[in-house]
Motif scaffolding. Structure first.
Motif, short mmCIF file in Angstrom:
data_model
loop_
_atom_site.label_atom_id
_atom_site.label_comp_id
_atom_site.label_asym_id
_atom_site.label_seq_id
_atom_site.Cartn_x
_atom_site.Cartn_y
_atom_site.Cartn_z
N VAL D 64 0.87 -1.19 0.00
CA VAL D 64 0.00 0.00 0.00
C VAL D 64 0.90 1.23 0.00
CG1 VAL D 64 -1.71 1.30 1.33
CG2 VAL D 64 -1.83 -1.19 1.26
N ILE D 66 0.84 5.43 0.31
CA ILE D 66 0.07 6.64 0.63
C ILE D 66 0.79 7.81 -0.02
CG2 ILE D 66 -0.97 7.98 2.48
CD1 ILE D 66 -1.80 5.19 2.92
N PRO D 82 -2.38 1.96 -4.52
CA PRO D 82 -1.94 3.34 -4.36
C PRO D 82 -3.09 4.18 -3.81
CG PRO D 82 -2.43 2.89 -6.67
CD PRO D 82 -2.72 1.62 -5.91
N ILE D 83 -2.78 5.01 -2.83
CA ILE D 83 -3.79 5.91 -2.26
C ILE D 83 -3.31 7.34 -2.47
CG2 ILE D 83 -5.02 6.61 -0.17
CD1 ILE D 83 -5.80 3.79 -1.04
N ALA D 84 -4.00 8.06 -3.33
CA ALA D 84 -3.68 9.46 -3.56
C ALA D 84 -4.28 10.32 -2.46
CB ALA D 84 -4.24 9.91 -4.91
N THR D 85 -3.54 11.34 -2.04
CA THR D 85 -4.07 12.22 -0.98
C THR D 85 -4.11 13.69 -1.41
OG1 THR D 85 -1.93 12.75 0.05
CG2 THR D 85 -3.02 10.71 0.79
N LEU D 94 -0.42 10.41 7.57
CA LEU D 94 -1.29 9.31 7.14
C LEU D 94 -0.52 8.00 6.97
CD1 LEU D 94 -3.04 11.85 6.53
CD2 LEU D 94 -4.08 10.55 4.70
#
Lengths: 166, 166, 166, 166
Positions: D64, D66, D82-85, D94
């Motif tokens: 994962v 961030i 993938p986590i876009a912020t 985060l």
């Protein structure tokens, strides 16, 4: 099966409180999304978010929940990958960022903010009995909504067939 | 004059690009807000944000700009207190948090997200030629909009007269 | 007096709980910052943040508090311009963004994160009895700390004399 | 295999630029984390983040990332989720939120901020040739670091054996 990384991500947005009909619609959306091999992205809490995740898991799908709180354990029981943000409702924009396309069900002002961010990001937003906002593509059924969502994701963004999954 | 801390804060939200009429409306809103002794809060960039800040400064008011970028120097020249956030458009919720009441002019989807966050936060949102969303109180003129805004702020939140300002 | 916009902004960072000596140091820093015509930026809550704001207000200065919560009313009573963020401790980076230079007093891990963000942003970080981290410039007294802070702000960033203030 | 939801999440933090030794350490950490059935969480970009993700994927693990940007496609090629912020380096908090325990390698001030947030959140932070900060548990090898990380996660947080995975 395709690699997780290459699977399409479809966001389902809607209220933490919803009537029985909206919850059934959400669960059906989740099942259809999983059935198409796409990942479900949602806000990770209750109501529409939980029903969609439950539906997706029941069809063998993968679910991601972008949470307002700072603990991954806040997620509903049907979230595989909970992402804590600690941002409160400010996290709504992150839900829109992490989906290739959004389907809105019912919903109140949190949903409205997510619709707005989706359109700002240039993503297709499909509506089912939700805010009738300029730019939202209205669908008449979960099947139509998921069909529109899948077609809206350009081939370059979407899953490629024939890869070995993980 | 009242203490800065005790002055009402009125948010003006609207697009970074706007036509001449909307810009003049924004400037007029800024003048009226400053004339009432309230602080103008906005997104700190161009278009409606800049016109409102220019109007407020021209009437001796104080202006706060909540910016998407990470540098306070991104603010338009009429912002007294620039606040950098580095959050991009995710900062829209912070604009709503930092006003007691919001007036929306014209605007696109960023404005729509701010309207949504204002209502989520339980704040009055007044509209002038903007999104006709359930929950937005439509006004016919800048004077009416500022009048509604001032009356919506409860006495406990509002400025107390007779204090010595700073 | 200079325009608010053109005044230097000095951040004071330190713990919400602090011993009597650190609180007196913070108050002294606030007085010196205000005496130099600079704006105090801090996290807006108690302890070092409150003592510094109290000191700055007592010397006629302007104070800005970047708050973790979503309500401006969370600020300590000595904050002129409270900025709500709703980000929790994630707001620590915003404190660093909104100061031209930082002075750290005492403090725990929140202060450490702010020191780190200050250095990432290329800002001078001055320490008084705080984390002895590579990159932090240690000072022996509040006077020395504020002197170093004022000198670190490049002329292009700093207040220009002779303007009429607001 | 355990359910994704119930697998431990181990964060690896370190710089986007790192020397060959640190990159090999990161890759080894990734392999060990995956080998233990845990999920790798990282910042999703290059350097230590990419090496750790590459190592984890090579051992069949799930990764994962961030991300600071607003597009999931910013992730390095070894990130599964993938986590876009869109938060820039403000996203560092985060990363800490989404790991049960953190292992820091080498690193500069971004890593320092993540160490600080990890400790604020009450998580164990294990260091390998990184900042020697009070509260960081120093390890002498990747094997020791992962061993410490796995033991630090309480049984209630950790994976339960014998469940059918997805």
């Amino acid at each position: 099966m395709t690699l997780i990384r290459e699977r399409r991500r479809i966001g389902v947005i809607g209220g933490a409180r919803a009537d029985a009909g909206s919850l059934e619609t959400a669960a059906q959306l989740g099942r259809l999304i999983a059935g198409a091999g796409a990942i479900l992205v949602c806000g990770g809490l209750g109501g529409v978010m939980e029903a969609a995740a439950r539906g997706a898991q029941s069809a063998g799908g993968l679910t991601v929940g972008i949470l307002p709180g700072s603990s991954p354990s806040d997620a509903n029981p049907f979230i595989d990958v909970p992402i804590a943000t600690g941002l409160g409702f400010t996290r709504n924009s992150l839900v829109a960022m992490n989906a290739d396309v959004l389907i809105a069900i019912d919903g109140e002002y949190g949903t409205l903010s997510e619709i707005a961010f989706g359109i700002i990001l240039g993503k297709k937003v499909i509506g089912l009995g939700t805010w009738d906002i300029r730019g939202v593509l209205l669908a008449g059924s979960p099947e139509e909504a998921v069909g529109l969502a899948l077609r809206s994701v350009s081939p370059s963004d979407a899953a490629k067939d024939g890869k070995i999954g993980r």
